[in-house]
Design an enzyme around this catalytic site. Structure first.
Site, PDB file in Angstrom:
ATOM      1  N   ASP A 812       0.832  -1.197   0.000  1.00 39.16           N
ATOM      2  CA  ASP A 812       0.000   0.000   0.000  1.00 39.16           C
ATOM      3  C   ASP A 812       0.879   1.264   0.000  1.00 39.16           C
ATOM      4  OD1 ASP A 812      -2.764   1.037   0.299  1.00 39.16           O
ATOM      5  OD2 ASP A 812      -1.858   1.942   2.088  1.00 39.16           O
ATOM      6  N   LYS A 816       1.454   4.311  -2.893  1.00 36.60           N
ATOM      7  CA  LYS A 816       1.475   5.757  -2.652  1.00 36.60           C
ATOM      8  C   LYS A 816       2.764   6.371  -3.205  1.00 36.60           C
ATOM      9  CE  LYS A 816      -1.577   5.356   1.280  1.00 36.60           C
ATOM     10  NZ  LYS A 816      -1.705   5.187   2.710  1.00 36.60           N
TER      11      LYS A 816
END
Ligand code: ADP
Ligand code: ASP
Ligand code: MG
Length: 956
Positions: A812, A816
């Site tokens: 995750d 980003k």
């Protein structure tokens, strides 16, 4: 020069004469005829006053009277000064001190009573207020009482009230005729229903002599009607004048009942059967033209016999010059009121109806329609001509002539100021234009277009005249005309029911030209409607038609013909009938909805989507009122079910609606619905899922002009080529794609980065703690607890994904990093980012989250040692993502930071991001704050929605 004398009796004689039978009380013209001299006569007081007024007001007579010394100057002056309404008391007083008979003698040439009567100046002007009450206003006895209250409370000096028939009565009357004509016996029971309706209303309203008088008149009329209908039944045929006589009874009854009621309230009031006053000439096109001169003459005569300060007049009915009863045709009472307003030169005509005024479009067709505060006469005329039946189209001309304003008001909502129709105010004090260029829209259905086409028309004089001559011969009403400037075609709209006759007439009129090929065709296009856009300021405002046609094009509506008159008060387009309402709504919303009305589709009403919907629910009213931003959620879809709405989902109930009214989810159908609503100028889809399938739709949505807002990282961190294509498409178009909440939830990270790049700064490095979960874990991993214990705690507190491995794996964070890297111009794939996973290798394949949590303590010692090492060097462990723009790479790893580094100062689940740039080189630009949680993430999405609104023109 002929002499005449009149003897005006004293007041006691006047009074006694009031007991004379009605006809005897009427003054016959003979005593005043120019040939007559020295005749005495008795008059009821009111008539005496009128005669006195008549004499005194005639300057010539007055002069003679004074000259003769029969009336002293002071009498005359006093009389004139106090005004005619005090006439009776003056005569009485005057009579008392004088001999019984006062002789008024004068030499007057050629004065007949008729002429003198004509010279009675019917009081005209501002002292008159005209009111018109439509059928619904007098629909029940209670409503009639309400009307009486309004009349009574109007403090105008004089009032003329025009009433329609009670609602539905005119329809009932036409129905009687149709039944009788088609030999349907039920006309008898239908007539009984008419009787019953009026009888019961009268019983509610009136009593005593009034009730008896009204009921006797009603029964008398009903008996007459019965006989007439019987005659129609036998003949199986009805003439127009028979029919007009019958249908006008509704107004006769409502006017009488109302005037009885006003009198019952103690006010002086007369009712007027307008067949005695309004004289109209029938025209060929089922219309009538008022004869103003003759009507004025008759009105003055009527008034001289019925002088009163309140007159209740019948709407709708009139007479021909031959005194044959007729009507002003359907909905004609508005026209009656306007004619009366003009005859009395009234101050204002108020039309009372059942809506707050003239709406920008028929409120039954466009729920968004707004009340127009003012309209010019031309605008009102165009609106009504093109189908806004709140006003009869012919209402405008009579009042416009004398600049009399019309106010449309709602009898059921007295607090609404209504619509004022008057000469337009052009500028305010600062010279600013006040009026919008487009005021309203109206439609006419059931039309057909006739297209006469052919090269033989060009340059041939008289073609248009031949075409319209043929149309006139069949009595058809041409509603609009459009001619191509090359003269190859003339196209016009007529009512559908007349088109057959028109086409046949044209075929036969142009037989030769058609056979010779000079005309290629006379084509009929059935099932058409007209949509008219009305506004006086369109003429002087460029771009109105462009906006109009743009709105139609966006709604995918094909325009068959266009007409714009030189006056430019309206632009008329012909569309297919089935497109008409859609077209109306599309153009209306384009001109009337706030430019920032946004149709929204929300995908994924889970934790974040649901929180967003609740935030929207709480804030929508404020946004609308204070910022003119109108957000409508037209659809919500989960993975299984979806709920759609035409006007906007009630967000206070979205959960129930989704549960109870939900249909099977279908993303294509959902998109079509949310964007297919052409009445709202902008569409946005908000994807609150983490689903790559949903993300794969973005390209298509942007291509269709749908804006996209999302916290879903899948599109921006997916395959590079797809990402680049998406951004290129979005940059070429004027659609927007916002994804602030993909990094740092509600923190302004993407926007900060954009701000730096757009102003010419160069990114050197972005380094940050991007995961709220991992931030929490390392902020709390201080040596008092084992790593696995901290993870369990975080899971307990809801900071982690259901399977904490999703956080610990670092993917995750990598997503980003890739989003920020790409935003900074780096062309990297997700696979280019090395990620240090915190999931121990052996546990990556464990079956379940529980199993993973159970086994995690076995691996605590590695991280414990690492932490211990760091601490010994005055450092802490932090899980960070890095974009190294200088070396065009990125990575995700566990790093050590000195205890005084900003990254070491965090608490809770804070995110922190440091931008090192050419401008922020020594000290990086730092953004810090809570970077996870439903409220802040939804807040981030919401702020993207508002950014979209401001891009679309919302006020700041
Ligand atoms: P009345 O019986 O009072 O004369 P009408 O039925 O003739 O009333 O006219 C009022 C109706 O006109 C309203 O109820 C409304 O439905 C309809 N209407 C159509 N277009 C418009 C418009 N643009 N503005 C207001 N009302 C309209
Ligand atoms: N009563 C008539 C009609 O219904 C006239 C009117 O109400 O305007 O057509
Ligand atoms: Mg009406």
């Amino acid at each position: 020069m002929a002499a005449f004398s009149a003897t005006i009796s004293d007041s006691s004689r006047f009074l006694s004469s009031t007991s004379l039978p009605h006809d005897k009380r009427r003054i016959s013209p003979s005593p005043f005829s120019s040939q007559c001299s020295r005749r005495s006569f008795s008059l009821p007081p009111s008539r005496a006053v009128q005669i006195w007024d008549l004499l005194i007001d005639n300057e010539y007579v007055r002069e003679l009277l004074q000259k003769d010394g029969l009336v002293t100057k002071s009498h005359v002056v006093a009389k004139v000064r106090v005004g005619r309404w005090k006439g009776l008391s003056i005569i009485s007083r005057w009579g008392k001190g004088k001999p019984l008979n006062i002789r008024v003698q004068a030499s007057v040439a050629d004065i007949s009573v008729e002429k003198l009567m004509d010279k009675v100046q019917l009081p005209k002007g501002d002292m008159w207020a005209v009111h018109k009450f439509g059928g619904t206003c007098v629909g029940t006895s209670q409503r009639i009482k309400n009307v009486a209250d309004i009349i009574i409370s109007d403090d105008s000096e004089r009032k003329l009230v025009v009433v329609s028939a009670m609602s539905k009565v005119t329809d009932m009357m036409y129905d009687l005729i149709n039944k009788a004509q088609s030999r349907d016996d039920s006309y008898i029971s239908a007539l009984d229903a008419v009787l019953e309706k009026h009888q019961s209303t009268a019983l509610d309203l009136l009593d005593g002599d009034d009730l008896a008088a009204f009921l006797s008149q009603l029964h008398h009329d009903i008996n007459n009607l019965k006989a007439m209908l019987r005659a129609i039944y036998i003949a199986g045929h009805v003439t127009e004048s028979f029919s007009d006589f019958v249908v006008g009874h509704g107004e006769l009854w409502s006017a009488q009942m109302l005037s009885f009621l006003v009198r019952k309230n103690g006010l002086d009031c007369k009712w007027m059967d307008t067949r005695e006053v309004l004289i109209v000439n029938p025209t060929s096109s089922n219309q009538v033209d008022p004869d103003f001169l003759e009507s004025e003459r008759r009105l003055e005569k009527w008034f001289s016999q019925n002088s009163s300060k309140i007159i209740i007049a019948t709407g709708f009915i009139a007479s021909t010059p031959q005194n044959i009863p007729t009507t002003l045709k359907r909905d004609g009472s508005d026209f009656s009121a306007a004619i009366m307003g003009a005859l009395f030169r009234a101050r204002q005509v108020t039309i009372w109806t059942d809506v707050d005024g003239v709406y920008s479009a028929d409120p039954r067709k466009v729920s968004e329609a707004v009340i127009l505060r003012t309209l010019s006469y031309q605008e009102a005329w165009e609106m009504s001509y093109f189908g806004a039946n709140v006003l009869h189209p012919r209402t405008i001309i009579p009042v416009m002539r004398y600049d009399i304003p019309i106010v449309i008001r709602n009898i059921f909502n007295l607090s609404a100021p209504g619509t004022m129709i008057c000469r337009p105010a052009t500028e305010d004090e600062d010279g600013q234009r006040l009026e919008a260029p487009v005021k309203g829209f109206a439609t006419i259905d059931n039309l057909a277009l006739v297209n006469v086409e052919g090269t033989g028309m060009a340059g041939v004089p008289g073609t248009a005249s031949a075409i319209f001559g043929a149309v006139k011969d069949v009595g058809a009403n041409v509603i609009m005309i459009s001619q191509a400037s090359s003269e190859h075609s003339v196209c016009f709209a007529v009512p559908e029911k007349e088109v057959k006759a028109v086409a046949e007439a044209l075929q036969s009129r142009f037989r030769q030209a058609l056979d010779a090929g000079r005309l290629s065709q006379v084509a009929v296009i059935p099932n058409c409607s007209i949509l008219a856009t009305v506004g006086q300021k369109m003429a002087s405002t460029p771009g109105v038609s462009a906006t109009l046609f743009n709105a139609l094009a966006k709604a995918n509506i094909n325009v068959r013909a266009i007409a714009q008159g030189c006056s430019e008060y309206n632009i008329t387009v012909v569309v297919k009938r089935e497109d008409c309402i859609r077209a109306l709504r599309a153009v209306h919303s384009r001109f009337y909805l706030s430019r920032t009305t946004i149709a929204m589709g929300i995908i994924g009403p889970g934790l974040i989507g649901g929180t967003l919907l609740d935030q929207l629910r709480d804030q929508a009213a404020v946004l609308k009122e204070e910022f003119n931003i109108d957000l409508r959620v037209m659809g919500i879809t989960g993975s299984r079910s979806m709920v759609l709405s035409e006007v906007g989902i009630d967000l206070s109930r979205w959960r129930e609606l989704l549960k109870e009214k939900g249909q099977v989810a279908d993303l294509e159908k959902f998109t079509l619905h949310v964007h297919g609503n052409h009445f709202i100028p902008n569409t946005v889809i908000v994807d609150c899922t983490a689903d790559s399938n949903v993300a794969s739709f973005y390209h298509d949505w942007l291509r269709k002009g749908i804006h996209v807002i999302t916290p879903n990282k899948k599109a921006n961190s997916g395959p590079l080529d797809k990402y680049l294509k998406l951004r290129a498409l979005q940059r070429q178009s004027y659609t927007h794609y916002f994804y602030e909440a993909t990094v740092g939830a509600g923190l302004p990270i993407i926007s900060t980065l954009r701000g730096l790049l757009e102003t010419g700064d160069r990114i050197l490095r972005i380094e940050g703690i991007f995961s709220g979960t991992l931030s929490y874990i390392f902020n709390n991993f201080t040596g008092t607890k084992a790593f696995s214990e901290v993870v369990a705690e975080a899971k307990e507190a809801g900071y982690t994904e259901p399977d904490p491995r999703d956080d610990l794996s670092g993917t995750d964070v990598a997503r980003k990093v890739i989003i920020l890297a790409r935003e900074s111009g780096l062309k990297l794939e997700l696979s280019d980012i090395p990620v240090q996973s915190l999931v121990p290798e052996p546990l990556r394949a464990s079956a379940s989250a529980e199993e993973f949590m159970k086994q995690l303590p076995e691996f605590d010692k590695d991280l414990s040692r690492e932490r211990q090492d760091a601490e010994e060097s005055g450092e802490v462990l932090r899980y960070v993502g890095v974009v190294d723009a200088v070396n065009q790479k990125g990575n995700v790893e566990l790093r050590r930071y000195s205890k005084d580094h900003p990254f070491a100062q965090l608490s809770g689940s804070d995110n922190i991001i440091a931008f090192t740039t050419t401008r922020y080189k020594e000290q990086p630009l730092i953004v810090r704050g809570p970077g996870a949680g439903a409220q802040v993430t939804a807040g981030g999405i919401f702020s993207d929605i508002l950014r979209l609104a401001s891009y679309l023109g919302a006020p700041s």
